[in-house]
Design a protein around this motif. Structure first.
Motif, PDB file in Angstrom:
ATOM      1  N   LEU A 174       6.722  22.701  -5.686  1.00  0.00           N
ATOM      2  CA  LEU A 174       7.737  23.582  -6.290  1.00  0.00           C
ATOM      3  C   LEU A 174       8.301  23.020  -7.597  1.00  0.00           C
ATOM      4  CD1 LEU A 174       9.779  24.768  -3.145  1.00  0.00           C
ATOM      5  CD2 LEU A 174       7.792  25.829  -4.201  1.00  0.00           C
ATOM      6  N   THR A 175       8.276  21.703  -7.742  1.00  0.00           N
ATOM      7  CA  THR A 175       8.835  21.115  -8.973  1.00  0.00           C
ATOM      8  C   THR A 175       7.746  20.788  -9.997  1.00  0.00           C
ATOM      9  OG1 THR A 175       8.830  18.964  -7.891  1.00  0.00           O
ATOM     10  CG2 THR A 175      10.921  20.142  -7.900  1.00  0.00           C
ATOM     11  N   GLY A 176       6.511  21.175  -9.721  1.00  0.00           N
ATOM     12  CA  GLY A 176       5.441  21.046 -10.719  1.00  0.00           C
ATOM     13  C   GLY A 176       5.098  19.612 -11.088  1.00  0.00           C
ATOM     14  N   ILE A 177       4.969  18.760 -10.082  1.00  0.00           N
ATOM     15  CA  ILE A 177       4.603  17.366 -10.391  1.00  0.00           C
ATOM     16  C   ILE A 177       3.083  17.258 -10.552  1.00  0.00           C
ATOM     17  CG2 ILE A 177       4.745  14.965  -9.586  1.00  0.00           C
ATOM     18  CD1 ILE A 177       7.368  15.865  -8.203  1.00  0.00           C
ATOM     19  N   GLU A 178       2.699  16.485 -11.534  1.00  0.00           N
ATOM     20  CA  GLU A 178       1.272  16.379 -11.886  1.00  0.00           C
ATOM     21  C   GLU A 178       0.453  15.877 -10.691  1.00  0.00           C
ATOM     22  OE1 GLU A 178       0.689  13.953 -15.366  1.00  0.00           O
ATOM     23  OE2 GLU A 178      -1.473  13.911 -14.998  1.00  0.00           O
ATOM     24  N   PRO A 179      -0.628  16.573 -10.342  1.00  0.00           N
ATOM     25  CA  PRO A 179      -1.402  16.197  -9.150  1.00  0.00           C
ATOM     26  C   PRO A 179      -1.840  14.724  -9.104  1.00  0.00           C
ATOM     27  CG  PRO A 179      -2.138  18.321  -9.953  1.00  0.00           C
ATOM     28  CD  PRO A 179      -1.119  17.824 -10.937  1.00  0.00           C
ATOM     29  N   LYS A 180      -2.259  14.168 -10.218  1.00  0.00           N
ATOM     30  CA  LYS A 180      -2.722  12.768 -10.199  1.00  0.00           C
ATOM     31  C   LYS A 180      -1.605  11.824  -9.728  1.00  0.00           C
ATOM     32  CE  LYS A 180      -6.298  12.177 -13.680  1.00  0.00           C
ATOM     33  NZ  LYS A 180      -7.435  11.814 -13.051  1.00  0.00           N
ATOM     34  N   LEU A 235      -6.830  12.666  -0.688  1.00  0.00           N
ATOM     35  CA  LEU A 235      -7.034  13.533  -1.868  1.00  0.00           C
ATOM     36  C   LEU A 235      -7.128  15.033  -1.536  1.00  0.00           C
ATOM     37  CD1 LEU A 235      -7.673  13.030  -5.066  1.00  0.00           C
ATOM     38  CD2 LEU A 235      -9.946  13.715  -4.380  1.00  0.00           C
ATOM     39  N   PRO A 236      -7.983  15.452  -0.601  1.00  0.00           N
ATOM     40  CA  PRO A 236      -8.012  16.899  -0.297  1.00  0.00           C
ATOM     41  C   PRO A 236      -6.702  17.406   0.289  1.00  0.00           C
ATOM     42  CG  PRO A 236      -9.964  15.805   0.563  1.00  0.00           C
ATOM     43  CD  PRO A 236      -9.030  14.721   0.155  1.00  0.00           C
ATOM     44  N   ASN A 237      -6.015  16.539   1.056  1.00  0.00           N
ATOM     45  CA  ASN A 237      -4.722  16.973   1.592  1.00  0.00           C
ATOM     46  C   ASN A 237      -3.719  17.210   0.471  1.00  0.00           C
ATOM     47  OD1 ASN A 237      -4.318  17.227   4.574  1.00  0.00           O
ATOM     48  ND2 ASN A 237      -5.348  15.241   4.577  1.00  0.00           N
ATOM     49  N   TYR A 285     -13.267  16.834  -7.872  1.00  0.00           N
ATOM     50  CA  TYR A 285     -12.090  17.326  -7.146  1.00  0.00           C
ATOM     51  C   TYR A 285     -10.804  16.609  -7.570  1.00  0.00           C
ATOM     52  CZ  TYR A 285     -10.096  19.874  -3.155  1.00  0.00           C
ATOM     53  OH  TYR A 285      -9.376  20.744  -2.355  1.00  0.00           O
ATOM     54  N   SER A 286     -10.940  15.358  -7.979  1.00  0.00           N
ATOM     55  CA  SER A 286      -9.743  14.561  -8.303  1.00  0.00           C
ATOM     56  C   SER A 286      -9.084  14.993  -9.611  1.00  0.00           C
ATOM     57  CB  SER A 286     -10.094  13.077  -8.364  1.00  0.00           C
ATOM     58  OG  SER A 286     -11.042  12.874  -9.375  1.00  0.00           O
ATOM     59  N   THR A 287      -9.739  15.880 -10.365  1.00  0.00           N
ATOM     60  CA  THR A 287      -9.155  16.258 -11.664  1.00  0.00           C
ATOM     61  C   THR A 287      -8.549  17.669 -11.641  1.00  0.00           C
ATOM     62  OG1 THR A 287     -11.260  17.154 -12.386  1.00  0.00           O
ATOM     63  CG2 THR A 287     -10.842  14.853 -12.939  1.00  0.00           C
ATOM     64  N   LYS A 288      -8.526  18.308 -10.502  1.00  0.00           N
ATOM     65  CA  LYS A 288      -8.053  19.707 -10.439  1.00  0.00           C
ATOM     66  C   LYS A 288      -6.545  19.801 -10.745  1.00  0.00           C
ATOM     67  CE  LYS A 288     -11.983  21.371  -8.989  1.00  0.00           C
ATOM     68  NZ  LYS A 288     -12.833  21.953  -9.988  1.00  0.00           N
TER      69      LYS A 288
END
Ligand code: FAD
Ligand code: SF4
Length: 505
Positions: free
Chosen positions: A378-384, A403-405, A324-327
């Motif tokens: 909205l600004t497309g910041i990398e999830p990690k 993480l899920p939030n 899940y952490s790499t989505k």
């Protein structure tokens, strides 16, 4: 045969499953402060003080109750710095081969401790029965579902535990009073503040330690006003139930300048490290409704957060980790803007939320979701990068809940497994639910150009940019039909405003 009973920093409750099994005459309870955990991200200084002080207080409580406790402090000379090496060291010193531990909340911690099973130590993992729904039960509930909905899970939990039920029906004949949780609070005064606590000698010692060793970390250490013992946490709970729960329902989604807490409970800190148990918090809230001291929209709304969201999030984390952490559904790869560390931005809503986060190690849910999270989406910041920020800045942040939030709720990085649509909005929502726009440099009513509220054009730009992935989503069909009708000149302006803004941050 004696056992080493490991108590982690978020397991500070005498009813934790590992302690229930303890033989006080034979077993050794081990608690350790280790650098590996204190440093795996650069935690907010207040968060470090909170967890270490609560651990030290819990150690005293255990000793007082007759447990044989070995407590390793961060700066003890023999402290080898990681959980695994400390367990091994203390087990060797005491000729113990059996370790008993309540299952950790975080995958990383589980993985680290589990390395010991290849080193001649037997690990007896116990379920963390503080949760209403075990990891196995959640897996069974998920079964073959490809999309999960919190509401269905929540109803299942309400029925199973007979909470706010009238036979087989929900009390008041409605499962969910969400629509009655959305009143704005524009000019009124907040009538009651959360309970605060003065640091004692133990906390002051930890404050000194963190100031000297973690001074570079984010956040203000003072004032330090959190509860660090069970007794204090119970006082915080009672104060919330008596003084603030009544208004929690109406104003759950409202935001006001210089009012960081609104009518929220501030109980996540204590629930997450064990000072409070979810069952006792829910039971108090339910009784308050039954006694006629709080309305159903407040009590149901509050219980939904704990029995519904908190349990659902926990279940998803353990069902989906480690992948899940790499989505990254939208392939977002932008950096987090520097102003996320100091709040120095002309966007007033962000500035308020970040400065409050820095000061308090707290922001309430709507700030985390609809201001900070919405902006990152909205600004497309990398999830990690977003995950790391949320893990650092809040004193209640543990990976299982953060993480899920972040991945599922704010960034839709899992493609809609957790949420049915992205929680994206333009400035109008923020203007409706807060007074932030009144004193903002940007103009809420303007849609494009230098003076326009950035959320306005970022929102349409986001929908346009990801139409291949989102336009079939039923819940966005109205938005996509509006977008379709938009004239190309307006759309070009929106896109260029968004592009310039994103470049500028
Ligand atoms: P209240 O508004 O009073 O709610 C009562 C309780 O419900 C909380 O104490 C909490 O235990 C539970 N709760 C409410 N919403 C959620 C949720 N979405 N997930 C899990 N529990 C919930 N919560 C954390 O505890 N730790 C985190 O690291 C965390 N990170 C978050 C990151 C993002 C991006 C978002 C959108 C939410 C996050 N939350 C997290 C959930 C929620 O924002 C906090 O639990 C809440 O703000 C804590 O304040 P409170 O105790 O005053 O909550
Ligand atoms: Fe935020 Fe836009 Fe309102 Fe400014 S105008 S506070 S940027 S929503």
């Amino acid at each position: 045969m004696s056992s080493l009973i490991l108590i982690l920093g978020d397991q500070l409750n005498k009813s934790i499953s590992s302690l229930k099994q303890a033989n006080k005459a034979e077993d050794i309870v081990l608690m350790c402060e280790v650098r590996a955990e204190a440093k795996y991200v650069k935690h907010h200084k207040k968060k470090l003080v909170f967890v270490l002080s609560a651990m030290r207080h819990f150690h005293q409580e255990l000793k007082f109750s007759g447990y044989n406790v070995t407590y390793v402090k961060l700066n003890d000379k023999s402290n080898s710095g990681s959980l695994e090496s400390e367990i091994q060291r203390i087990a060797n010193d005491n000729n113990i081969n059996n370790i008993t531990v309540t299952h950790p909340g975080e995958y990383r911690v589980y993985k680290n401790i589990n390395t010991l099973s290849s080193k001649n130590l037997n690990i007896n993992w116990l379920e963390d029965d503080r949760y209403f729904c075990s990891r196995d039960e959640f897996r069974k509930w998920v079964d073959k579902k490809t999309q999960l909905r919190m509401e269905n899970f929540y109803r299942y939990m309400r029925q199973k535990y007979n909470i706010l039920m009238d036979g087989n029906e929900p009390v008041g004949n409605k499962w969910n009073y969400d629509k009655e949780n959305r009143k704005p609070l524009k000019n009124e005064i907040i009538s009651s503040r959360p309970k605060i606590f003065k640091p004692d000698a133990i906390t002051n010692e930890v404050i000194e330690l963190i100031e000297s060793e973690f001074n570079e970390n984010f956040g203000d250490i003072l004032p330090f006003e959190l509860a660090v013992t069970r007794k204090q946490a119970l006082a915080a709970l009672n104060h919330f139930i008596k003084e603030r729960l009544v208004q929690f329902g109406d104003y759950q989604d409202a935001m006001l300048e210089k009012e960081p807490y609104m009518y929220h409970s501030l109980l996540s800190f204590y629930l997450n490290i064990g000072l409070l148990l979810p069952a006792e918090v829910i039971s108090k809230a339910e009784k308050t409704y039954q006694n006629g001291h709080a309305p159903i929209n407040a009590v149901e709304g509050f219980i939904r957060q704990i029995l519904g969201w908190r349990e659902f999030i926990h279940g998803i984390y353990w069902h989906k980790m480690p992948n899940y952490s790499t989505k990254n559904f939208f392939n977002a790869e932008n950096d987090l803007p520097d102003f996320f560390w100091d709040g120095d931005t002309k966007l007033n809503c962000l500035s308020q939320c970040i400065q409050e986060t820095k000061k308090n190690a707290y922001a309430h849910h709507i700030q985390r979701l609809m201001i900070l999270g919405n902006f990152c989406l909205l600004t497309g910041i990398e999830p990690k990068k977003v995950c790391e920020w949320y893990l650092i800045v809040y004193a209640d942040a543990f990976e299982w809940v953060e993480l899920p939030n972040v991945m599922g709720m704010i960034l839709f990085a899992d493609g809609g497994y957790l949420a049915s649509k992205p929680y994206a909005s333009g400035g109008a929502y923020i203007n409706k639910m807060s007074n932030y726009c009144k004193s903002c440099h940007f103009k809420i009513k303007e849609k494009t150009g230098e003076q326009a509220c950035p959320f306005n054009y970022l929102y349409w730009n986001f929908l346009h940019q990801h139409q291949d992935k989102l336009s079939n989503n039923q819940r966005l069909s109205m938005m996509y039909s509006t977008l379709k009708k938009m004239d190309s000149e307006k759309l070009t302006l929106i896109r260029s405003s968004a592009e310039n803004f994103i470049k500028s941050i």
